[in-house]
Design an enzyme around this catalytic site. Structure first.
Site, PDB file in Angstrom:
ATOM      1  N   PHE A 179      -8.958 101.907  -7.741  1.00  0.00           N
ATOM      2  CA  PHE A 179      -8.524 100.602  -8.236  1.00  0.00           C
ATOM      3  C   PHE A 179      -9.524 100.056  -9.268  1.00  0.00           C
ATOM      4  O   PHE A 179      -9.848 100.741 -10.224  1.00  0.00           O
ATOM      5  CB  PHE A 179      -8.250  99.658  -7.069  1.00  0.00           C
ATOM      6  CG  PHE A 179      -7.102 100.155  -6.225  1.00  0.00           C
ATOM      7  CD1 PHE A 179      -5.792  99.882  -6.587  1.00  0.00           C
ATOM      8  CD2 PHE A 179      -7.319 100.961  -5.116  1.00  0.00           C
ATOM      9  CE1 PHE A 179      -4.724 100.384  -5.853  1.00  0.00           C
ATOM     10  CE2 PHE A 179      -6.252 101.463  -4.370  1.00  0.00           C
ATOM     11  CZ  PHE A 179      -4.959 101.170  -4.749  1.00  0.00           C
ATOM     12  N   SER A 180     -10.047  98.855  -9.085  1.00  0.00           N
ATOM     13  CA  SER A 180     -10.836  98.238 -10.158  1.00  0.00           C
ATOM     14  C   SER A 180     -12.183  98.901 -10.398  1.00  0.00           C
ATOM     15  O   SER A 180     -12.839  98.608 -11.411  1.00  0.00           O
ATOM     16  CB  SER A 180     -11.035  96.750  -9.875  1.00  0.00           C
ATOM     17  OG  SER A 180      -9.836  96.047 -10.135  1.00  0.00           O
ATOM     18  N   ALA A 181     -12.617  99.773  -9.522  1.00  0.00           N
ATOM     19  CA  ALA A 181     -13.820 100.552  -9.832  1.00  0.00           C
ATOM     20  C   ALA A 181     -13.588 101.412 -11.071  1.00  0.00           C
ATOM     21  O   ALA A 181     -14.550 101.857 -11.712  1.00  0.00           O
ATOM     22  CB  ALA A 181     -14.222 101.410  -8.641  1.00  0.00           C
ATOM     23  N   LYS A 204     -12.571 100.264 -13.817  1.00  0.00           N
ATOM     24  CA  LYS A 204     -13.021  99.464 -14.955  1.00  0.00           C
ATOM     25  C   LYS A 204     -14.422  99.850 -15.406  1.00  0.00           C
ATOM     26  O   LYS A 204     -14.729  99.871 -16.601  1.00  0.00           O
ATOM     27  CB  LYS A 204     -12.969  97.974 -14.610  1.00  0.00           C
ATOM     28  CG  LYS A 204     -11.573  97.388 -14.422  1.00  0.00           C
ATOM     29  CD  LYS A 204     -11.672  95.907 -14.113  1.00  0.00           C
ATOM     30  CE  LYS A 204     -10.297  95.246 -14.022  1.00  0.00           C
ATOM     31  NZ  LYS A 204      -9.543  95.643 -12.805  1.00  0.00           N
ATOM     32  N   TYR A 252     -11.045  86.943 -14.882  1.00  0.00           N
ATOM     33  CA  TYR A 252     -10.928  88.362 -14.554  1.00  0.00           C
ATOM     34  C   TYR A 252      -9.605  88.941 -15.047  1.00  0.00           C
ATOM     35  O   TYR A 252      -8.536  88.494 -14.660  1.00  0.00           O
ATOM     36  CB  TYR A 252     -11.055  88.525 -13.045  1.00  0.00           C
ATOM     37  CG  TYR A 252     -11.031  89.941 -12.543  1.00  0.00           C
ATOM     38  CD1 TYR A 252     -11.859  90.918 -13.080  1.00  0.00           C
ATOM     39  CD2 TYR A 252     -10.190  90.292 -11.490  1.00  0.00           C
ATOM     40  CE1 TYR A 252     -11.851  92.205 -12.594  1.00  0.00           C
ATOM     41  CE2 TYR A 252     -10.172  91.584 -10.993  1.00  0.00           C
ATOM     42  CZ  TYR A 252     -11.010  92.536 -11.549  1.00  0.00           C
ATOM     43  OH  TYR A 252     -10.985  93.815 -11.065  1.00  0.00           O
TER      44      TYR A 252
END
Length: 431
Positions: A89-91, A93, A177
């Protein structure tokens, strides 16, 4: 390098005095100074139906922990392996941001230049002043999805075009965010500079120089050594008609915060079953990564940009990645995230120094340049009854990792064996 596997007890304890071994069911390698952290990690996966995960730690650019445990499928029949990679997921980014830093390191991108200087179409509707730094700091003012449908979200080129055409927002310059849009902002920028999409760039700019197969954007090819894990939960198919009726209207409000940045119709179904979310390029959300690959990347960032004798990122660029802690609330998450150049910190003194990126569910990669410590932690639980433990509980294990690093400084340590596949050229046709 010397190291151990689960069965090689003597090599595992390079300076051991108490005869301790890796916990039951945990496989891989660990220097003895980090065994408390490894035990805490192993306790997170006590039953088959609670999935599995992996933990990897680098100190001064050298591997000191590479362990994994549990199961990669919902039925608890497939053991986690050295090459299992869940969606983080957002890791994701943090990995996409690292691509931009690699390009900036070569003079192809200037952080303070307008995005439109490279991506001409992006200047539309008043966005000509939005800089690369704004985009990396989640201050571009383009956080909301604004009525995106599933078909749009699965078409990364369409999403890049939507962002290029979007009007400037009142949030420009303010921290908000960009839960999904961050990735398409960076991919549109990178494509304009290199002519390549983010899926290919993550392989060529990050995985290849780090010599790891364990970084993919979207579903890895069938011939890739990295095998994606199944998401354990949520898997319920029960509809909620009231929520389904109200949610689109709430998401469309200009002050809908995180809901407007994350919601689209069918969002839950995108992570169920065979995980349709994997079948696209969403550089903010659908990376597949091993803990080892994340730890190698952040291990380099914590070590002046250097790993395995190779300068992955220049010392000057790496030093600039450390930002000042900020308690300013984020307009989407309504809490401080202290974003700086694509990574975030935890602006609570002493809790988790350094920078990195946490993903939904709790997978993360992290660097602490002051101590030379980089680590990655991944698992396949998303929204289970343990979500609070998964999302925040790793802070305790991170404290044990930092304790292990302190012991290693005092006692000495030896690098351990790294498991998993090295980089393999999996070039395929992609747009």
């Amino acid at each position: 390098m010397t190291g151990v596997n689960f069965a090689e007890r003597s090599a595992a304890l390079s300076h051991g005095s108490d005869g301790a071994a890796l916990p039951r069911g945990v496989q891989g390698a660990a220097d003895e100074n980090f065994l408390c952290a490894v035990r805490a990690f192993g306790q997170m996966f006590p039953w088959r139906r609670l999935g599995g995960g992996a933990l990897s730690v680098y100190l001064d650019g050298e591997p000191v922990v590479d362990v994994w445990t549990g199961f990669s499928d919902r039925k608890g029949t497939q053991h986690w392996s050295a090459d299992t990679g869940p969606m983080v997921f957002s890791a994701t980014k943090g990995v996409a941001a690292t691509v931009i830093h690699r390009l900036a390191d070569r003079g192809l991108i200037d952080y303070d230049a307008p995005v439109a200087e490279y991506w001409r179409a992006f200047a539309a509707n008043g966005k000509s002043r939005i800089t690369v730094r704004d985009a990396l700091r989640h201050r571009a003012g383009l956080s909301q999805l604004n009525g995106v449908r599933k078909a749009d979200l699965l078409d990364h080129l369409r999403m890049e075009d939507r962002l290029a055409a979007a009007p400037v927002s009142w949030l420009h310059g303010k921290p908000a965010y960009h839960a999904f849009t961050f990735g398409w902002l960076l991919s549109g920028l990178a494509r304009s500079v290199t002519g390549k999409g983010m899926r290919e760039l993550i392989r060529t700019e990050v995985a290849a120089p780090l010599n790891t197969d364990g970084l993919h954007l979207g579903r890895p090819p069938l011939r890739a050594p990295t095998r994606p894990a199944q998401i354990i939960g949520p898997q319920s198919a029960l509809p909620n008609p009231i929520f389904n009726m109200v949610a689109p209207h709430l998401a469309a409000l200009p002050f809908s915060a995180a809901f407007g940045a994350m919601y689209f119709p069918g969002v839950k179904a995108m992570v169920q079953g065979d995980t349709p979310l994997l079948d696209s390029e969403i550089p903010a959300a659908n990376g597949v990564a091993t803990a080892r690959a994340l730890a190698r990347m952040y291990g380099a960032l914590a070590n002046g940009g250097r790993i395995d004798g190779t300068q992955f990122l220049s010392a000057e660029t790496t030093a600039a990645l450390v930002g000042q802690p900020s308690l300013r609330p984020d307009h989407s998450m309504v809490m401080p995230l202290s974003f700086h150049l694509g990574y975030h910190g935890l602006p609570i003194p002493g809790v988790l120094p350094g920078f990195g990126h946490v993903g939904l569910g709790g997978s993360l990669g992290w660097a602490d340049p002051e101590t030379g410590l980089g680590f990655g932690y991944v698992h396949n639980r998303l929204l289970t009854p343990l979500v609070a433990t998964d999302q925040a509980g790793f802070v305790a294990t991170a404290a044990l990792i930092r304790r292990g690093a302190g012991l290693a400084r005092r006692n000495g340590y030896r690098p351990v064996r790294e498991y998993g596949a090295a980089f393999t050229d999996l070039t395929r046709t992609a747009v």
